[in-house]
Design a protein around this motif. Structure first.
Motif, PDB file in Angstrom:
ATOM      1  N   TYR A 129      54.033  46.151  32.365  1.00  0.00           N
ATOM      2  CA  TYR A 129      53.513  45.966  31.014  1.00  0.00           C
ATOM      3  C   TYR A 129      52.314  45.029  30.958  1.00  0.00           C
ATOM      4  CZ  TYR A 129      57.628  48.379  29.145  1.00  0.00           C
ATOM      5  OH  TYR A 129      58.576  49.323  28.840  1.00  0.00           O
ATOM      6  N   PHE A 130      52.117  44.206  31.993  1.00  0.00           N
ATOM      7  CA  PHE A 130      51.018  43.240  31.958  1.00  0.00           C
ATOM      8  C   PHE A 130      49.793  43.681  32.752  1.00  0.00           C
ATOM      9  CE2 PHE A 130      53.904  40.452  29.897  1.00  0.00           C
ATOM     10  CZ  PHE A 130      53.128  39.467  29.280  1.00  0.00           C
ATOM     11  N   TYR A 131      49.819  44.883  33.347  1.00  0.00           N
ATOM     12  CA  TYR A 131      48.617  45.396  34.012  1.00  0.00           C
ATOM     13  C   TYR A 131      47.416  45.350  33.066  1.00  0.00           C
ATOM     14  CZ  TYR A 131      50.716  47.285  38.303  1.00  0.00           C
ATOM     15  OH  TYR A 131      51.314  47.430  39.532  1.00  0.00           O
ATOM     16  N   ALA A 132      47.610  45.803  31.841  1.00  0.00           N
ATOM     17  CA  ALA A 132      46.510  45.893  30.882  1.00  0.00           C
ATOM     18  C   ALA A 132      46.126  44.542  30.289  1.00  0.00           C
ATOM     19  CB  ALA A 132      46.882  46.862  29.756  1.00  0.00           C
ATOM     20  N   ILE A 133      46.975  43.524  30.454  1.00  0.00           N
ATOM     21  CA  ILE A 133      46.684  42.202  29.884  1.00  0.00           C
ATOM     22  C   ILE A 133      45.734  41.420  30.780  1.00  0.00           C
ATOM     23  CG2 ILE A 133      47.696  40.070  29.019  1.00  0.00           C
ATOM     24  CD1 ILE A 133      48.509  42.584  27.460  1.00  0.00           C
ATOM     25  N   ASP A 134      45.913  41.531  32.089  1.00  0.00           N
ATOM     26  CA  ASP A 134      45.067  40.839  33.058  1.00  0.00           C
ATOM     27  C   ASP A 134      43.735  41.579  33.195  1.00  0.00           C
ATOM     28  OD1 ASP A 134      43.914  39.543  35.193  1.00  0.00           O
ATOM     29  OD2 ASP A 134      45.508  40.009  36.631  1.00  0.00           O
ATOM     30  N   PRO A 135      42.583  40.921  32.972  1.00  0.00           N
ATOM     31  CA  PRO A 135      41.295  41.622  33.123  1.00  0.00           C
ATOM     32  C   PRO A 135      41.053  42.124  34.541  1.00  0.00           C
ATOM     33  CG  PRO A 135      40.955  39.258  32.832  1.00  0.00           C
ATOM     34  CD  PRO A 135      42.396  39.529  32.532  1.00  0.00           C
ATOM     35  N   PHE A 136      41.743  41.544  35.547  1.00  0.00           N
ATOM     36  CA  PHE A 136      41.632  42.004  36.925  1.00  0.00           C
ATOM     37  C   PHE A 136      42.690  43.055  37.260  1.00  0.00           C
ATOM     38  CE2 PHE A 136      39.258  38.106  36.978  1.00  0.00           C
ATOM     39  CZ  PHE A 136      38.251  38.323  37.899  1.00  0.00           C
ATOM     40  N   VAL A 137      43.493  43.452  36.272  1.00  0.00           N
ATOM     41  CA  VAL A 137      44.526  44.488  36.407  1.00  0.00           C
ATOM     42  C   VAL A 137      45.408  44.202  37.623  1.00  0.00           C
ATOM     43  CG1 VAL A 137      44.958  46.970  36.181  1.00  0.00           C
ATOM     44  CG2 VAL A 137      42.747  46.055  35.531  1.00  0.00           C
ATOM     45  N   ASP A 138      45.786  42.933  37.781  1.00  0.00           N
ATOM     46  CA  ASP A 138      46.655  42.484  38.858  1.00  0.00           C
ATOM     47  C   ASP A 138      46.064  42.790  40.235  1.00  0.00           C
ATOM     48  OD1 ASP A 138      48.946  41.088  39.650  1.00  0.00           O
ATOM     49  OD2 ASP A 138      50.006  42.944  40.096  1.00  0.00           O
ATOM     50  N   GLY A 139      44.727  42.804  40.329  1.00  0.00           N
ATOM     51  CA  GLY A 139      44.074  43.057  41.596  1.00  0.00           C
ATOM     52  C   GLY A 139      43.119  41.944  41.976  1.00  0.00           C
ATOM     53  N   PHE A 140      42.342  42.153  43.037  1.00  0.00           N
ATOM     54  CA  PHE A 140      41.340  41.218  43.531  1.00  0.00           C
ATOM     55  C   PHE A 140      41.955  39.915  44.043  1.00  0.00           C
ATOM     56  CE2 PHE A 140      39.122  44.158  40.775  1.00  0.00           C
ATOM     57  CZ  PHE A 140      38.002  44.488  41.526  1.00  0.00           C
ATOM     58  N   LEU A 141      43.075  40.066  44.749  1.00  0.00           N
ATOM     59  CA  LEU A 141      43.693  38.976  45.502  1.00  0.00           C
ATOM     60  C   LEU A 141      43.940  37.744  44.631  1.00  0.00           C
ATOM     61  CD1 LEU A 141      41.654  39.548  48.791  1.00  0.00           C
ATOM     62  CD2 LEU A 141      43.787  40.613  48.038  1.00  0.00           C
ATOM     63  N   GLN A 142      43.386  36.561  44.979  1.00  0.00           N
ATOM     64  CA  GLN A 142      43.728  35.344  44.235  1.00  0.00           C
ATOM     65  C   GLN A 142      43.194  35.358  42.810  1.00  0.00           C
ATOM     66  OE1 GLN A 142      41.888  32.117  46.570  1.00  0.00           O
ATOM     67  NE2 GLN A 142      40.418  31.779  44.932  1.00  0.00           N
ATOM     68  N   SER A 143      42.316  36.324  42.465  1.00  0.00           N
ATOM     69  CA  SER A 143      41.796  36.416  41.098  1.00  0.00           C
ATOM     70  C   SER A 143      42.868  36.854  40.110  1.00  0.00           C
ATOM     71  CB  SER A 143      40.633  37.411  41.047  1.00  0.00           C
ATOM     72  OG  SER A 143      39.628  37.085  41.970  1.00  0.00           O
ATOM     73  N   ALA A 144      43.855  37.607  40.566  1.00  0.00           N
ATOM     74  CA  ALA A 144      44.885  38.141  39.679  1.00  0.00           C
ATOM     75  C   ALA A 144      45.696  37.016  39.048  1.00  0.00           C
ATOM     76  CB  ALA A 144      45.807  39.078  40.453  1.00  0.00           C
ATOM     77  N   ALA A 145      46.016  37.174  37.776  1.00  0.00           N
ATOM     78  CA  ALA A 145      46.792  36.156  37.068  1.00  0.00           C
ATOM     79  C   ALA A 145      48.145  35.935  37.719  1.00  0.00           C
ATOM     80  CB  ALA A 145      46.964  36.565  35.608  1.00  0.00           C
ATOM     81  N   GLY A 146      48.755  37.000  38.235  1.00  0.00           N
ATOM     82  CA  GLY A 146      50.057  36.871  38.869  1.00  0.00           C
ATOM     83  C   GLY A 146      50.015  36.179  40.207  1.00  0.00           C
ATOM     84  N   ASN A 147      48.895  36.273  40.917  1.00  0.00           N
ATOM     85  CA  ASN A 147      48.800  35.676  42.243  1.00  0.00           C
ATOM     86  C   ASN A 147      48.876  34.161  42.214  1.00  0.00           C
ATOM     87  OD1 ASN A 147      48.839  37.366  44.429  1.00  0.00           O
ATOM     88  ND2 ASN A 147      46.660  37.765  44.447  1.00  0.00           N
TER      89      ASN A 147
END
Length: 385
Positions: A129-147
């Motif tokens: 559900y949070f893929y669309a919330i993160d502008p990096f779409v949970d990608g780009f390594l340490q850039s992702a909000a989840g990382n």
């Protein structure tokens, strides 16, 4: 001759019916680039520095291939399955610890009327559900909000999970899942020979749930994950006390057409869900946020502010993410600092299936260690098939 033609026509007819009722799709993604990452600072009074330059894999999205299928069972009901295997495109090795279908292995039922029920290894509700919330779409390594902060949205995958998601009702969708053991096969539970009524239960049981709303310019999501684990401070305790790790997150996006604004807030208690190793060395003191690990006493507030906008034939996006430790684990020695991560990225579309990307990210007080810094930059290409 007529009989032969009739038989051929009947075979063709049956084949077309079978094809209409059952479908299997082969799909995949390859993401490869070149980048540089350096982590340095002072840890426990000693200078620390590590760096790496070279090939990257799975920067924007993890490289994978998969099979997805559905069979029409009638009355709007379908049997569905997904088998998805991750791999490192720079070496050809399997990802997710060498699992054959480490990204996803599910079978279930789906209906436009009552939703979807899946069984097997799959990502949790929070990540979905949070893929669309993160502008990096949970990608780009340490850039992702989840990382670096929101650990339950860092593509947390749970084994042995049953998950149900409702259909979309005027933009709303609800999901809930339960894992009998988040990592690995289920263990037996026994109390024989153990004192104080404790049980030899090493299963990490998880509840994941969430609600999202997508309608017009507004996207919003709320999630909650709760894991009861016997993995305490990185050691497996047999018959000992369990630790309950929990995290809730709230986020939203508003599309002003020329720019999107992304916001999120969350709180993690008593441990970490899907972690991230910023450097080559293991341990909280050298840049690793552990996965599925109980850390009794830990409390972290997480914040994210981001922007994204179409620029030229691509998209430009950036974010600030902070993980603020409100209290340290009971066994932790030292002072935990606020971890701040600043990132920017750009994707340029060459076609509907191929794009180029570039990103840069800087993190301070990595893994809550004062003055431990991580710098990462990279460029690459992603292709869908």
């Amino acid at each position: 001759m007529k009989k032969t033609l009739l038989a051929a026509a009947l075979i063709a007819g049956f084949a077309s019916v079978a094809q209409a009722e059952t479908s299997v799709t082969l799909y995949g993604l390859i993401d490869t680039g070149i980048g540089y990452n350096q982590i340095k600072g002072t840890v426990n009074g000693a200078d620390y520095k590590a760096s790496k330059f070279g090939m990257l894999s799975g920067v924007q999205y993890g490289s994978r291939w998969g099979l997805r299928g559905a069979e029409d069972l009638g009355n709007g009901l379908r049997a569905v399955f997904t088998l998805e295997s991750g791999f490192d495109s720079s070496t050809g090795n399997s990802g997710q610890g060498g699992r054959l279908f480490g990204r996803q292995a599910t079978i279930g039922f789906a209906s436009d009327s009552w939703g979807q029920l899946d069984f097997g290894r799959q990502i949790n509700i929070a990540t979905n559900y949070f893929y669309a919330i993160d502008p990096f779409v949970d990608g780009f390594l340490q850039s992702a909000a989840g990382n670096s902060a929101f650990s339950s949205i860092n593509t947390a995958r749970y084994d042995n999970m049953v998950m149900y998601q409702t259909p979309n009702f005027s933009g709303f969708q609800f999901g809930v899942g339960y894992s009998f053991n988040a990592s690995g096969g289920q263990s037996w539970t026994s109390s024989s020979g153990l004192a104080n009524g404790n049980t030899n239960d090493k299963n990490s049981r998880v509840i994941t749930t969430g609600l999202r709303y997508v309608n017009g310019p507004i996207t919003a999501a709320l999630s909650y994950d709760n894991m009861k684990t016997h993995n305490i401070d990185g050691t497996t305790t047999v018959g000992g006390p369990s630790t309950t790790i929990s995290e809730w997150n709230l986020g939203g996006v508003y599309d002003f057409e020329v720019v999107k604004v992304h916001l999120a807030f969350g709180q993690t208690r008593n441990g970490w869900f899907a972690g991230n190793a910023f450097g080559p060395d293991k341990g909280l003191a050298y840049g690793e946020l552990p996965t599925f690990t109980g850390l009794p006493g830990l409390k972290v507030n997480s914040y994210m502010v981001g922007l994204s906008a179409p620029v030229g034939n691509g998209n430009l996006f950036g974010s600030w993410v902070m993980a603020d430790p409100r209290s340290a684990p009971d066994s932790y020695v030292g002072d935990m600092k606020k971890q701040n991560t600043f990132s920017v990225g750009y994707t340029y579309s060459l076609s509907k299936r191929t794009n180029l990307y570039a990103y840069g990210s800087y993190a301070k007080n990595v893994a809550f260690q004062q003055d431990l810094k991580s710098t990462a930059v990279g460029v690459g290409i992603r292709h869908l098939f």
